[in-house]
Scaffold this motif. Structure first.
Motif, PDB file in Angstrom:
ATOM      1  N   UNK A   1      66.685  -0.079 -24.593  1.00 60.00           N
ATOM      2  CA  UNK A   1      67.028  -1.159 -25.519  1.00 60.00           C
ATOM      3  C   UNK A   1      67.906  -0.696 -26.682  1.00 60.00           C
ATOM      4  N   UNK A   2      67.719   0.543 -27.156  1.00 59.32           N
ATOM      5  CA  UNK A   2      68.502   1.019 -28.297  1.00 59.32           C
ATOM      6  C   UNK A   2      69.995   1.039 -27.966  1.00 59.32           C
ATOM      7  N   UNK A   3      70.337   1.547 -26.789  1.00 63.84           N
ATOM      8  CA  UNK A   3      71.741   1.597 -26.379  1.00 63.84           C
ATOM      9  C   UNK A   3      72.285   0.184 -26.224  1.00 63.84           C
ATOM     10  N   UNK A   4      71.520  -0.685 -25.594  1.00 61.62           N
ATOM     11  CA  UNK A   4      71.958  -2.066 -25.391  1.00 61.62           C
ATOM     12  C   UNK A   4      72.118  -2.787 -26.732  1.00 61.62           C
ATOM     13  N   UNK A   5      71.220  -2.508 -27.666  1.00 58.19           N
ATOM     14  CA  UNK A   5      71.313  -3.118 -28.988  1.00 58.19           C
ATOM     15  C   UNK A   5      72.569  -2.648 -29.711  1.00 58.19           C
ATOM     16  N   UNK A   6      72.889  -1.359 -29.599  1.00 66.70           N
ATOM     17  CA  UNK A   6      74.103  -0.838 -30.247  1.00 66.70           C
ATOM     18  C   UNK A   6      75.362  -1.496 -29.686  1.00 66.70           C
ATOM     19  N   UNK A   7      75.397  -1.692 -28.369  1.00 64.56           N
ATOM     20  CA  UNK A   7      76.553  -2.354 -27.762  1.00 64.56           C
ATOM     21  C   UNK A   7      76.677  -3.771 -28.298  1.00 64.56           C
ATOM     22  N   UNK A   8      75.558  -4.478 -28.327  1.00 62.43           N
ATOM     23  CA  UNK A   8      75.568  -5.859 -28.809  1.00 62.43           C
ATOM     24  C   UNK A   8      75.983  -5.927 -30.273  1.00 62.43           C
TER      25      UNK A   8
END
Length: 196
Positions: free
Chosen positions: A61-68
């Motif tokens: 989720x951390x990586x996905x949150x950074x992309x978003x």
């Protein structure tokens, strides 16, 4: 006598570079529009890529949150043709795009850890689209860089520099590398196995 003065004025104006400045300015604007077009294409692909990876990699989720978040920062900057005339706004835009590029790179690394994701046709299609978009961005940026170079040479060259000053034309900002010192280091390549 009046005809002679008119002829002299026309001859003087024909060599002043005004039309060259107009043409160059329009070329820069067109090249910038293409850069924005390709960045928009990338921004449109990102939510689909994130959603596809999210289905397989919920624990990332951390990586996905950074992309978003990076995509949101890119979207919050008003990208207009006038942006190329404002060096500070141009730098903010370039920084936001760099953050999105970095976040996408981390996302693709995460995807490498999920063999079932790599075999998913939707992910492969999105990844190919994103890679193609990154290539298109590079080409569009290159064309913009060339247009800005041509325009800036015209603005700074005599006698068109006099016309540029008279009509308020200034050199335009160009793309720069965020961390030139870091990219000057050769990449480390290691084919060795990691110790277990």
């Amino acid at each position: 006598m009046t005809r002679a003065l008119a002829l002299i004025a026309v001859l003087m104006l024909s060599g002043c570079g005004y039309n060259t400045l107009q043409s160059g300015d329009e070329q820069v604007k067109a090249a910038w529009s293409e850069v924005l077009n390709q960045y928009q294409r990338r921004a449109d692909l990102v939510p689909n890529l994130v959603a596809t990876v999210q289905g397989f990699a919920n624990q990332e989720k951390e990586v996905l949150t950074r992309v978003t978040e990076a995509r949101a920062r890119v979207g919050s900057i008003q990208a207009t043709p006038e942006l190329v005339d404002n060096p500070e706004a141009f730098a903010r835009f370039q920084q936001a795009q760099g953050e999105l590029t970095g976040a996408l790179s981390r996302l693709l690394v995460v995807a490498e850890n999920y063999p079932q994701l790599k075999s998913d046709a939707n992910f492969r299609d999105l990844q190919a689209q994103l890679e193609g978009t990154e290539n298109r961005i590079a080409v569009a940026r290159n064309r913009y860089i060339k247009s800005v170079q041509d325009f800036n040479v015209t603005v700074r060259s005599f006698p068109t520099n006099l016309t540029a000053m008279a009509f308020g034309y200034k050199t335009k900002p160009n793309f720069t590398v965020e961390n030139e010192k870091e990219i000057s280091k050769p990449p480390k390549v290691d084919f060795g196995q990691k110790a277990k």
